[in-house]
Write an enzyme that holds these catalytic residues in place. Sequence first.
Site, PDB file in Angstrom:
ATOM      1  N   GLU A 271      37.573 -15.072 -27.524  1.00 48.33           N
ATOM      2  CA  GLU A 271      37.831 -16.059 -26.477  1.00 48.33           C
ATOM      3  C   GLU A 271      38.311 -15.381 -25.196  1.00 48.33           C
ATOM      4  OE1 GLU A 271      37.182 -19.446 -26.722  1.00 48.33           O
ATOM      5  OE2 GLU A 271      36.177 -18.676 -28.513  1.00 48.33           O
ATOM      6  N   TRP A 274      35.236 -13.924 -23.586  1.00 47.23           N
ATOM      7  CA  TRP A 274      34.505 -14.975 -22.877  1.00 47.23           C
ATOM      8  C   TRP A 274      35.131 -15.231 -21.510  1.00 47.23           C
ATOM      9  CZ3 TRP A 274      30.017 -17.390 -22.915  1.00 47.23           C
ATOM     10  CH2 TRP A 274      29.271 -17.478 -24.091  1.00 47.23           C
ATOM     11  N   TRP A 303      19.430 -35.794 -11.380  1.00 50.98           N
ATOM     12  CA  TRP A 303      20.017 -36.342 -12.603  1.00 50.98           C
ATOM     13  C   TRP A 303      20.008 -37.875 -12.517  1.00 50.98           C
ATOM     14  CZ3 TRP A 303      21.702 -33.043 -16.497  1.00 50.98           C
ATOM     15  CH2 TRP A 303      21.739 -31.680 -16.160  1.00 50.98           C
ATOM     16  N   ASN A 338      39.232 -27.558 -27.279  1.00 59.23           N
ATOM     17  CA  ASN A 338      38.028 -26.879 -26.800  1.00 59.23           C
ATOM     18  C   ASN A 338      36.750 -27.384 -27.467  1.00 59.23           C
ATOM     19  OD1 ASN A 338      36.827 -24.710 -25.123  1.00 59.23           O
ATOM     20  ND2 ASN A 338      36.211 -23.904 -27.114  1.00 59.23           N
ATOM     21  N   TRP A 356      26.137 -32.469 -14.139  1.00 56.94           N
ATOM     22  CA  TRP A 356      27.284 -31.750 -14.701  1.00 56.94           C
ATOM     23  C   TRP A 356      28.372 -31.496 -13.674  1.00 56.94           C
ATOM     24  CZ3 TRP A 356      28.609 -27.059 -12.607  1.00 56.94           C
ATOM     25  CH2 TRP A 356      27.623 -26.355 -11.902  1.00 56.94           C
ATOM     26  N   TRP A 379      30.800 -25.971 -18.393  1.00 59.21           N
ATOM     27  CA  TRP A 379      29.945 -27.097 -18.046  1.00 59.21           C
ATOM     28  C   TRP A 379      28.486 -26.681 -17.921  1.00 59.21           C
ATOM     29  CZ3 TRP A 379      30.239 -32.171 -18.298  1.00 59.21           C
ATOM     30  CH2 TRP A 379      31.493 -32.732 -18.503  1.00 59.21           C
TER      31      TRP A 379
END
Length: 464
Positions: A271, A274, A303, A338, A356, A379
């Site tokens: 994590e 990341w 969208w 999460n 988004w 996202w």
Amino acid sequence: MSSILWIRRDLRIHDNPALSEAIAQGVNIAVFISTPKQWQQHDLAPIKADFMRRHLDRLALQLDAFGIEFIHLSATDFAHQQQVLLQFCQAKGCDTVLANTEPEDDEVVRDRHIAQSGLHLKLWQCDTILPPGSVLNKQGDMFKVFTPFKNAWLKRVQQVGIECVPSPAASTVLPNDASIAPVTFDYPQLDSSTWPCSDTVMAEVLPRFWQYKLLNYAATRDFPSIKGTSGISPYLAIGAISPRWLALQLIQAQPEVIYDQQHGAFTWLNELIWRDFYRHLLFHFPNLVKGDNFQTKYQLAQWPGSDEAFNAWAQGRTGYPIVDAAMRQLLHTGWMHNRLRMVVASFLTKHLLVDWHKGERFFMQHLIDGDFSANNGGWQWAASTGCDAQPYFRIFNPITQSQKFDPQGEFIRKYLPELKNVPDKYIHFPHEYIEKNGVVSDYWQPIVEHKQARLRALAFYKSY
């Protein structure tokens, strides 16, 4: 002429190279310059503003022990912040400002303008574990897939290690709390007191996590009814805990973790990797802060999702219990588990086909751990528009996600008391049970049907 210390997103004493240099130089002034208008433009959550304020109060006391006076200055936005800093330095006869870097483009441009104004701005990097630009592929470019980045990251750590700046030794004389004025912001704030300050987390919370929960983290982290995560994200977001310190503590305690990706503690280290990955992306692709889709084929996507659909999602009224409970958690606590962030982001972008960017902004406006690079990366991952994102045809089924990660509905019932009388078997999609059994419930009907929404999403993405 002399120097001052500029506190920014580094609200800590440990692993703070700008502070260490300030102490070495005998600097006796530190400033923090709030920018409410800029914060509003950047969607700073009120609960995060309060969390920052509390840590600044604590930092002011800590700096006092080093003989450094903490001064809070106020500006409107970054342009005004530059003026305020320059005027303050001129008034104090200072020509040098010591600070740590901030990664986003607006902040980088601001620093460039300050350096051009005549002030000597000395910057250090302590926001990531490995410096941006130091983990590259064989062509000398940034990785666009996480796994090879992770492998290169691990190889570099194996070769050069992780270096933290030693914590300076403070005076043994305790500061006088009453002599230091509390920080006040001209900005909306929500109470963040359920989150302790970072010194308590480092001394008490993290050691317990490492001792009792770390090796089970991979097995428990996806279950929102279990407190299986470390809860450090808010502290990383404001720089109250150093990512380098975290990684170093872990590696010193579990040295094999950087060589064995099957190690029980590796998932937690992953994590942190990341986090580095998304911040390194921001360094190489600064236009991400301008709303660009990493996959440019979606840049002009139209969208079709409606404002009505977005509002139902934002209020936790979609008719899908795990989605609604997660959104209620966010609205009530300023935080979201999460796993649920992935579920609700997938639902908004793929079930509802809402842009988004709207979800990204809503999260920033409410999260105590709102962090641009991680939020943007998450996202875009969910929307399949980002770097190493999930494939567009991977669409989370919120019912099966709920059955898998909240099997008894403990989390759902906590935030949706409307469903307290629904048995476990039906809690994940209770509409038919409520209707057939005459259960008294105010729960609302689903705003979309999963199979139809999935087909609509596949058609939308295929068109690009």
